[in-house]
Motif scaffolding. Structure first.
Motif, short mmCIF file in Angstrom:
data_model
loop_
_atom_site.label_atom_id
_atom_site.label_comp_id
_atom_site.label_asym_id
_atom_site.label_seq_id
_atom_site.Cartn_x
_atom_site.Cartn_y
_atom_site.Cartn_z
N LYS A 109 17.88 3.22 2.31
CA LYS A 109 16.44 3.05 2.12
C LYS A 109 15.71 4.40 2.07
N LYS A 141 17.11 -0.05 -7.83
CA LYS A 141 15.91 -0.89 -7.82
C LYS A 141 15.65 -1.56 -6.48
N SER A 142 16.68 -1.64 -5.65
CA SER A 142 16.54 -2.29 -4.35
C SER A 142 15.98 -1.34 -3.29
N GLN A 145 12.04 -0.16 -3.08
CA GLN A 145 10.95 -1.10 -2.83
C GLN A 145 10.25 -0.80 -1.50
N SER A 146 8.91 -0.82 -1.54
CA SER A 146 8.11 -0.59 -0.34
C SER A 146 6.74 -1.20 -0.57
N GLU A 147 5.85 -1.06 0.41
CA GLU A 147 4.49 -1.58 0.25
C GLU A 147 3.75 -0.85 -0.87
N SER A 148 4.04 0.44 -1.04
CA SER A 148 3.33 1.23 -2.05
C SER A 148 4.05 1.24 -3.40
N PHE A 149 5.34 0.87 -3.42
CA PHE A 149 6.09 0.83 -4.68
C PHE A 149 6.84 -0.49 -4.75
N ASN A 150 6.29 -1.44 -5.49
CA ASN A 150 6.92 -2.76 -5.61
C ASN A 150 7.09 -3.14 -7.08
N TYR A 157 6.29 0.70 -13.55
CA TYR A 157 5.49 1.71 -12.85
C TYR A 157 4.75 2.59 -13.85
#
Length: 368
Positions: A109, A141-142, A145-150, A157
């Motif tokens: 992560k 791609k997994s 992923q975060s709150e700011s990059f989904n 993007y």
């Protein structure tokens, strides 16, 4: 294998001046994958620095580690400001300075977070004109992923960050495959493909073939949505009710749009060679034949945007990461393609602004 090289780059550099070579920004992608290896292998060839100046968005300490790991002789040069870019060197803009532990082949992560730091910094530089084009190394791609990059990938993007209507276009020499839908679940494809979407995507590809590839009257083939184009509604009504009427309307408006064609036999029959681009309805319908025909030399170009972005046609390749055996040909082709599209687009803009001046004929001279 045919190697693609950028067109007219020597004349272009003479026109611009030696110190104004095309600046190629590079987002480093997943650090545990093959991205860093393919980037450095690409620029180990000193001839690459004759027609472009690379700027890698990462950390010079980390890139030096990769150099040592893969025994590569590459003149990396760390900079902390983009006004310090040095030509004839592989610039590394320090997006971070802390040490990062690398575990090749592992999905982590925190490594995904560094990939996004690199991507965000490079896109910002692209938007501000500090780099001319962007080439992105593969992300996972997994783990990004975060709150700011989904976002499901780079294309989505970039569609948010840059002006225009994005479209994934796979390119290898004269083979071009575009997509109506890209990272969409199979169960959602038919609902996603509307008349408005089809018109928007085909208009985007029509424009990009003219301005970015220099094809004045592009011939566009479109594949059906359902098997056998729905067999008159027996295997689905979307082709008859949505796709066919939309293509008819586009043809009536002067575009050379052909189809829809049954996807199962289109590539096997070599029919694809008769067109400048093939538009597939969904991701695997287009990318399976493309990668079968062009894997290792293909390039992913995000068409329709205000800036030029390309990437190699492969992913992070965790299975071979760190072994020193990664093939860098696709990444090199992505650099070449970005440069060539950048030049073509500039030429198109010049012609559009000064049609009489740029259409002057050169004087004829006989060979003695």
């Amino acid at each position: 294998m045919v190697t693609f090289v950028p067109q007219k780059y020597n004349d272009y550099n003479l026109k611009m001046g030696k110190s104004d070579k095309i600046i190629v920004g590079i987002s480093i992608g997943d650090l545990n994958g093959i991205g860093s290896e393919t980037v450095l292998k690409t620029f180990q060839d000193a001839r690459m620095l004759e027609f472009c100046t690379p700027v890698i968005f990462a950390s010079v300490k980390l890139m030096s580690f990769f150099k040592k790991t893969f025994s590569l002789d590459v003149p990396v040069y760390g900079i902390d400001s983009l006004d310090k870019i040095a030509h004839k060197k592989v610039n590394v803009f320090n997006v971070w300075k802390e040490q990062v532990d690398i575990n090749f082949g592992k999905e982590e992560k925190h490594i995904g977070a560094y990939a996004i730091k690199s991507l965000e910094a490079s896109v910002q530089a692209l938007k501000e004109g500090q780099i001319d084009v962007l080439v992105t190394a593969p992300i996972n791609k997994s783990n990004v992923q975060s709150e700011s990059f989904n976002f499901p990938g780079h294309t989505d993007y970039l569609a948010r960050e840059l002006e225009g209507e994005s479209l994934m276009l796979m390119v290898s020499n004269n083979l071009r495959v575009g997509l109506l839908t890209d990272h969409v679940a199979v169960k959602d494809i038919s609902a996603t493909i509307t008349r408005e979407l089809i018109e928007k995507k085909i208009n985007t590809i029509h424009k990009t073939l003219i301005q970015d590839f220099g094809i004045p009257r592009p011939k566009i083939a479109v594949l059906g949505i359902n098997p056998h184009i729905g067999d008159n509604g027996v295997i689905g009504k979307e082709d008859d009710e949505v796709l066919i009427p939309t293509l008819t309307n586009l043809r009536n408006n002067g575009k050379l749009v052909f189809g829809p064609y049954a996807a199962d036999s289109f590539f096997g029959s070599s029919n694809y060679k008769n067109f400048d681009v093939i538009i597939a309805s969904y991701h695997d319908q287009g990318l399976i034949p493309f990668k079968t025909l062009a894997f290792g030399t293909g390039v992913n170009f995000t068409a329709g945007l205000s800036k030029v972005r390309t990437s190699p046609d492969h992913g992070t390749a965790f299975d071979v990461a760190g072994k020193g055996v990664a093939d860098h040909e696709s990444f090199k082709q992505a650099v070449y393609t970005a440069i060539d599209i950048f030049q073509k687009r500039n030429e198109y803009e010049e012609i559009s602004e000064n049609p009489l001046q740029t259409n002057k004929r050169k004087p004829f001279s006989k060979k003695k």
